[in-house]
Design an enzyme around this catalytic site. Structure first.
Site, PDB file in Angstrom:
ATOM      1  N   ASP A  37       0.853  -1.196   0.000  1.00  0.00           N
ATOM      2  CA  ASP A  37       0.000   0.000   0.000  1.00  0.00           C
ATOM      3  C   ASP A  37       0.887   1.243   0.000  1.00  0.00           C
ATOM      4  OD1 ASP A  37      -2.037   1.602   2.591  1.00  0.00           O
ATOM      5  OD2 ASP A  37      -1.867   1.992   0.421  1.00  0.00           O
TER       6      ASP A  37
ATOM      7  N   ASP B  87      -4.137   3.853   2.726  1.00  0.00           N
ATOM      8  CA  ASP B  87      -5.570   3.559   2.930  1.00  0.00           C
ATOM      9  C   ASP B  87      -5.792   2.106   3.351  1.00  0.00           C
ATOM     10  OD1 ASP B  87      -6.670   3.050  -0.570  1.00  0.00           O
ATOM     11  OD2 ASP B  87      -5.095   2.113   0.646  1.00  0.00           O
TER      12      ASP B  87
ATOM     13  N   ASP C 138      -1.813  -1.171  -3.714  1.00  0.00           N
ATOM     14  CA  ASP C 138      -2.141  -0.430  -4.940  1.00  0.00           C
ATOM     15  C   ASP C 138      -1.006  -0.537  -5.954  1.00  0.00           C
ATOM     16  OD1 ASP C 138      -1.749   2.246  -2.658  1.00  0.00           O
ATOM     17  OD2 ASP C 138      -0.191   1.425  -3.969  1.00  0.00           O
TER      18      ASP C 138
ATOM     19  N   ASP D 197      -5.378 -10.404 -15.579  1.00  0.00           N
ATOM     20  CA  ASP D 197      -6.347 -11.434 -15.193  1.00  0.00           C
ATOM     21  C   ASP D 197      -7.611 -11.203 -16.041  1.00  0.00           C
ATOM     22  OD1 ASP D 197      -6.538 -12.926 -11.948  1.00  0.00           O
ATOM     23  OD2 ASP D 197      -7.689 -13.468 -13.746  1.00  0.00           O
TER      24      ASP D 197
ATOM     25  N   ASP E  91      -9.627 -16.618 -16.048  1.00  0.00           N
ATOM     26  CA  ASP E  91     -10.399 -17.076 -14.893  1.00  0.00           C
ATOM     27  C   ASP E  91     -11.525 -18.039 -15.297  1.00  0.00           C
ATOM     28  OD1 ASP E  91     -10.965 -16.447 -11.972  1.00  0.00           O
ATOM     29  OD2 ASP E  91     -12.918 -16.013 -12.852  1.00  0.00           O
TER      30      ASP E  91
ATOM     31  N   GLU F 150      -7.324 -20.921 -15.983  1.00  0.00           N
ATOM     32  CA  GLU F 150      -7.717 -21.572 -14.745  1.00  0.00           C
ATOM     33  C   GLU F 150      -8.916 -22.438 -15.102  1.00  0.00           C
ATOM     34  OE1 GLU F 150     -10.320 -19.966 -12.020  1.00  0.00           O
ATOM     35  OE2 GLU F 150      -9.361 -20.818 -10.264  1.00  0.00           O
TER      36      GLU F 150
ATOM     37  N   HIS G 134      -4.133 -17.033  -4.955  1.00  0.00           N
ATOM     38  CA  HIS G 134      -4.982 -16.260  -4.031  1.00  0.00           C
ATOM     39  C   HIS G 134      -6.190 -17.063  -3.544  1.00  0.00           C
ATOM     40  CE1 HIS G 134      -6.800 -16.047  -7.920  1.00  0.00           C
ATOM     41  NE2 HIS G 134      -7.913 -15.604  -7.370  1.00  0.00           N
ATOM     42  N   ASP G 135      -6.350 -18.282  -4.070  1.00  0.00           N
ATOM     43  CA  ASP G 135      -7.480 -19.137  -3.654  1.00  0.00           C
ATOM     44  C   ASP G 135      -7.022 -20.314  -2.793  1.00  0.00           C
ATOM     45  OD1 ASP G 135      -9.035 -18.993  -6.944  1.00  0.00           O
ATOM     46  OD2 ASP G 135      -9.310 -17.699  -5.194  1.00  0.00           O
TER      47      ASP G 135
HETATM   48  O1  ISL Z   1      -9.987 -22.499  -5.478  1.00  0.00           O
HETATM   49  C1  ISL Z   1     -10.963 -22.971  -5.979  1.00  0.00           C
HETATM   50  C2  ISL Z   1     -10.927 -24.325  -6.581  1.00  0.00           C
HETATM   51  O2  ISL Z   1     -10.591 -25.222  -5.549  1.00  0.00           O
HETATM   52  C3  ISL Z   1     -12.263 -22.271  -5.897  1.00  0.00           C
HETATM   53  O3  ISL Z   1     -12.281 -21.727  -4.588  1.00  0.00           O
HETATM   54  C4  ISL Z   1     -12.328 -21.084  -6.882  1.00  0.00           C
HETATM   55  O4  ISL Z   1     -13.459 -20.310  -6.602  1.00  0.00           O
HETATM   56  C5  ISL Z   1     -12.479 -21.545  -8.311  1.00  0.00           C
HETATM   57  O5  ISL Z   1     -11.315 -22.221  -8.653  1.00  0.00           O
HETATM   58  C6  ISL Z   1     -12.631 -20.354  -9.260  1.00  0.00           C
HETATM   59  O6  ISL Z   1     -11.680 -19.371  -8.952  1.00  0.00           O
HETATM   60  C7  ISL Z   1     -11.666 -18.197  -9.773  1.00  0.00           C
HETATM   61  O7  ISL Z   1     -12.977 -17.695 -10.035  1.00  0.00           O
HETATM   62  C8  ISL Z   1     -13.726 -17.170  -8.953  1.00  0.00           C
HETATM   63  C9  ISL Z   1     -12.929 -16.295  -7.981  1.00  0.00           C
HETATM   64  O8  ISL Z   1     -13.642 -16.212  -6.761  1.00  0.00           O
HETATM   65  C10 ISL Z   1     -11.558 -16.894  -7.703  1.00  0.00           C
HETATM   66  O9  ISL Z   1     -10.799 -16.010  -6.885  1.00  0.00           O
HETATM   67  C11 ISL Z   1     -10.869 -17.120  -9.033  1.00  0.00           C
HETATM   68  O10 ISL Z   1      -9.529 -17.586  -8.847  1.00  0.00           O
HETATM   69  C12 ISL Z   1     -14.858 -16.370  -9.574  1.00  0.00           C
HETATM   70  O11 ISL Z   1     -14.294 -15.395 -10.440  1.00  0.00           O
END
Ligand code: ISL
Length: 531
Positions: free
Chosen positions: A19, A23, A27, A96, A191, A243, A312-313
């Site tokens: 950041d 805030d 960013d 993305d 995505d 993905e 990030h997931d």
């Molecule tokens: O991690 C995952 C698979 O085990 C799920 O939690 C994930 O939501 C899924 O893979 C889809 O992820 C992508 O699309 C979603 C978003 O919430 C995730 O952050 C993104 O990586 C919807 O856009």
């Protein structure tokens, strides 16, 4: 060789990276201030998670204007500055691409729900819902008062799915591709790119989770849409990584085989779920043997792999497959996992903080979580009368928030991430696990990542060699990489015990700094040998 096979990709989740204006939200200017560290690490590409205008129902994965920058992250001038500052350091940037759905605040949806003839079929509307449910464990249809119909959303109700049976939608997305490629993007992380096209809207076979999946997972219609995107992408020197949720090997091959190249590579999930069941939340015992079998399947199944262990997931890999019970085990297992990542064939992806061994967060209850998926999983498990303590144990280990706590730059308040109040809690262990403490420590996780990235960069055997699994049991994982006559052996002890393992060859690197082989592997020891 294609440049995107040679480089390491570093994923930035912008709100948690750095950041610059106090805030509490990371960013673009903050990213620019840290490019030197990324260059030192050996990063060749940045994957930038969404920075577009978004109401943040799903932390930016609900986009209301694809060709904009959300003010919380800065301005389009800042984004242009990031492109040029990164280019000065020979770092490319992929954006993305989140186009299975938009935000419900996107002007296309606003016009579609108002029945504007130009936009009414941009989304998937119906007079009655079917039995599908979402990736966030809710009904996949929401009634819209303005339109008087239901609309489909495979994720949050504020993420309406676009209608890819409408050629105008495909043309709109081609414009988005060109906008960012013309700005200097080197490609896209795409995505949930394998669920774009829904065959029909009939009721589907009931499943415990994701009823409806067979109606939209990697359909022929999806292939056709990706071929249309490929026609645009081929006008640029770029690459895509898809993905592809719940993808199996046959589907993956059909999506990224060298001929059709609908995608250059894909993220699959099996290797992160060998100790999980039912969509990653319910734990089962980890066995190195199982991980090796899964790696063998994908390393030898695909022509080119995307190699990742965090994003990030996902929960932090050192907490997931490593051991954070004591400092030496934490350090060694983080380095062991780096050894795994950079000796597999494929493009390596490193997630922000993975390179310093950041761990899962230290929150104590689901009330502290930000993530819609985690909160909805808690609601679903409650319906199955799973006791609160056990629910929290499962969710705490698998929650996407594990990866979303601010990057730990130093031991100061808020880990040097912000001078304000961070949007999500900073892990208390930032006092000891942080960039400043590791930059100049030759024994640090960070220094080991730099060594492994350099080792990979200089070795065609590691980058392109065949993957040959060898010794397997429930604790030790070993394989050989072979390219022509050259062979490199890799062996890892995924346990806290000393294990007997006969190893020959000349040590190239180890995470314990040992100088000679002894027929025993120490706890979490990884050794790479020239055979
Ligand atoms: O991690 C995952 C698979 O085990 C799920 O939690 C994930 O939501 C899924 O893979 C889809 O992820 C992508 O699309 C979603 C978003 O919430 C995730 O952050 C993104 O990586 C919807 O856009």
């Amino acid at each position: 060789m294609e440049w995107w096979k040679e480089r390491v990709v570093y994923q930035i989740y912008p709100r948690s990276f750095m950041d610059s204006d106090g805030d509490g939200i990371g960013d673009i200017r903050g990213i620019i201030s840290r490019l030197g560290d990324l260059k030192d690490l050996g990063v060749g590409v940045i994957w930038l998670s969404p920075v577009y205008r978004s109401p943040d129902a799903d932390n930016g994965y609900d986009i209301s204007d694809y060709c904009s920058i959300d003010p919380k992250f800065g301005t389009m001038d800042d984004m242009d500055a990031l492109f040029s500052e990164a280019a000065k350091r020979d770092i490319k940037i992929i954006m993305d691409l989140v186009v299975n759905h938009t935000s419900d605040e996107h002007e296309w949806f606003v016009k579609s729900r108002a029945n504007d003839p130009e936009y009414r079929d941009y989304y998937i509307w119906s007079d009655k819902p079917n039995n599908w449910d979402t990736f966030f464990m809710e009904d996949a249809w929401t009634f819209d008062e303005v339109r008087g119909q239901y609309y489909l959303h495979l994720f949050h109700s504020k993420q309406p799915d676009l209608n890819y049976k409408n050629p105008k939608v495909i043309e709109e997305i081609k414009k988005v591709l060109r906008f960012w490629l013309d700005k200097g993007a080197a490609g896209f992380r795409c995505d949930v790119i394998n669920v774009l096209y829904k065959k029909d809207l009939d009721d589907a076979k009931q499943r415990l989770v994701l009823t409806g999946l067979e109606k939209y997972k990697t359909t022929w219609g999806c292939h056709n849409v990706l071929k249309e995107f490929r026609a645009v992408l081929d006008e640029y020197d770029c690459f895509t990584v898809g993905e592809t949720v719940m993808v199996d090997l046959a589907e993956a091959k059909s999506l990224c085989d060298a001929e059709r190249r609908e995608l250059n590579m894909i993220f699959h999930f099996d290797h992160l779920e060998v100790d999980r069941r039912i969509a990653k939340y319910i734990p089962k015992k980890f066995k190195a043997r199982k991980l090796l079998e899964v790696l063998d399947k994908w390393q030898n199944g695909l022509e080119w792999d995307a190699v990742y262990f965090e994003n990030h997931d996902q929960s932090r890999i050192v907490s997931h497959y490593g051991d954070t019970s004591e400092p030496e085990f934490w350090r060694r297992s983080a380095k062991m996992l780096a050894t795994l990542e950079f000796t597999l064939s494929g493009t390596p992806f490193v997630y922000q903080g993975q390179e310093i061994g950041m761990t899962n967060f230290d929150f104590t209850s689901v009330e502290q979580l930000d993530d819609v998926e985690s909160r909805n999983m808690d609601k679903m498990l409650k319906k199955f009368h799973i006791p609160k303590k056990l629910r929290w144990k499962w969710i705490g280990a698998a929650s996407r928030d594990n990866a979303r706590t601010p990057v730990q730059w130093d031991a100061s308040a808020n880990a040097g991430f912000t001078s304000g109040t961070p949007w999500l809690g900073v892990n208390a262990n930032h006092k000891t696990i942080n960039y400043a403490a590791q930059r100049n420590d030759p024994e640090s996780v960070l220094s080991y990542y730099k060594s492994m990235i350099k080792l990979r960069a200089g070795s065609d055997v590691l980058k392109y060699g065949d993957f040959i699994p060898s010794l397997i049991d429930d604790r030790v994982l070993a394989y050989v990489k072979r390219l022509g006559e050259k062979k490199i052996g890799v062996v890892m002890n995924f346990s806290a015990e000393r294990v007997k393992a006969r190893i020959d060859g000349e040590i190239i690197i180890s995470n314990t700094g040992r100088s000679k082989l002894s027929g025993t592997l120490w706890p979490y020891e990884a050794i790479v040998v020239k055979l």
